[in-house]
Enzyme design. Structure first.
Site, PDB file in Angstrom:
ATOM      1  N   SER A   1      32.694   4.610   3.745  1.00  3.20           N
ATOM      2  CA  SER A   1      31.307   5.443   4.457  1.00  3.20           C
ATOM      3  C   SER A   1      30.301   4.822   4.457  1.00  3.20           C
ATOM      4  O   SER A   1      29.771   3.956   3.549  1.00  3.20           O
ATOM      5  CB  SER A   1      31.476   6.787   3.773  1.00  3.20           C
ATOM      6  N   GLU A   2      29.564   4.998   5.669  1.00  2.00           N
ATOM      7  CA  GLU A   2      28.236   4.343   5.737  1.00  2.00           C
ATOM      8  C   GLU A   2      27.257   4.468   4.805  1.00  2.00           C
ATOM      9  O   GLU A   2      26.315   3.861   4.605  1.00  2.00           O
ATOM     10  CB  GLU A   2      27.589   4.552   7.036  1.00  2.00           C
ATOM     11  N   ASN A   3      27.513   5.662   4.038  1.00  2.00           N
ATOM     12  CA  ASN A   3      26.003   6.133   3.124  1.00  2.00           C
ATOM     13  C   ASN A   3      26.454   5.222   1.612  1.00  2.00           C
ATOM     14  O   ASN A   3      25.926   5.412   0.733  1.00  2.00           O
ATOM     15  CB  ASN A   3      26.120   7.512   2.884  1.00  2.00           C
ATOM     16  N   GLY A   4      27.726   4.417   1.781  1.00  2.00           N
ATOM     17  CA  GLY A   4      27.825   3.685   0.610  1.00  2.00           C
ATOM     18  C   GLY A   4      28.993   3.989  -0.415  1.00  2.00           C
ATOM     19  O   GLY A   4      28.638   4.031  -1.719  1.00  2.00           O
TER      20      GLY A   4
END
Length: 218
Positions: free
Chosen positions: A46-49
């Site tokens: 996921s892009e948020n890490g």
């Protein structure tokens, strides 16, 4: 009988292969994590890490500190790791994500995708979609075949602001599985009980139909 959003996610789960790194976009794509076949081991990013997302949590499992890029609560698999957004996007831009599953408002017959903005409506921004469509090795779109008005979302050319050009490989809708090929949309499978004629009627772009089209197995 067309599929619901869970049926679309189940069908896309059949595209997963052992060892894949997979990014799931907001909306229907996030449901794919709930239907990973038992024999398949993949890592959801996921892009948020986050690397190592699991299925959605039950009520008892909800942890408000564990979220995906769409701010939905998630579970994590053993060995999951957390990192900053810069590292997350370095992974995406470095083409280390094998498969990206995105929602869309429109897809054109040449593989263009519009999935972030409708003029006149307030949106928070494109998010990570631009990086994903520019860098992913394989992009599958999960969406309904038509909008709420009944208009086709599979078009000759996108009418909304473009997210990515010529980047989509496959589309899974409530009616069909369709590949982007030279010359248009190629019909690969149809949803149970849905006829080729119904799919043609719901598709504005050029639909290529060759031979008998099998039903999806979901």
């Amino acid at each position: 009988m067309s599929l619901d959003k869970h049926g679309i996610a189940k069908r896309i789960s059949q595209e997963l292969e052992n060892g894949m790194y997979v990014n799931l976009g907001i909306g229907i794509p996030t449901l794919v994590a709930n239907y990973v076949p038992d024999e398949i081991n993949v890592e959801f990013q996921s892009e948020n890490g986050v690397l190592g997302m699991g299925r959605f949590p039950t009520e008892e499992e909800v942890d408000a500190d564990l979220i995906n890029a769409g701010k939905q609560t998630i579970t994590t698999k053993p060995g999951a790791v957390f990192f900053d957004s810069a590292t997350s996007f370095a992974m995406i831009r470095g083409q280390h994500v094998n498969l990206t599953v995105l929602g869309a408002m429109e897809v054109a017959e040449n593989g263009d995708i519009s999935n972030w903005k409708i003029p006149g409506k307030m949106v928070k921004g494109m998010g990570g979609a631009m990086d994903l469509v520019a860098s992913a090795k394989n992009i599958i779109v999960a969406m309904m075949h038509t909008n709420k008005r009944g208009d086709s979302k599979l078009l000759k050319a996108c009418t909304l602001p473009i997210t990515g050009v010529g980047c989509v490989n496959r589309i899974v809708t409530n009616l069909a599985v369709i590949d982007i090929v030279e010359g248009g949309f190629k019909l690969v499978e149809r949803a149970p009980g849905v006829s080729v004629e119904e799919i043609q009627e719901a598709t504005e772009g050029k639909l290529i139909v060759e031979g008998d089209i099998p039903e999806m197995k979901v």
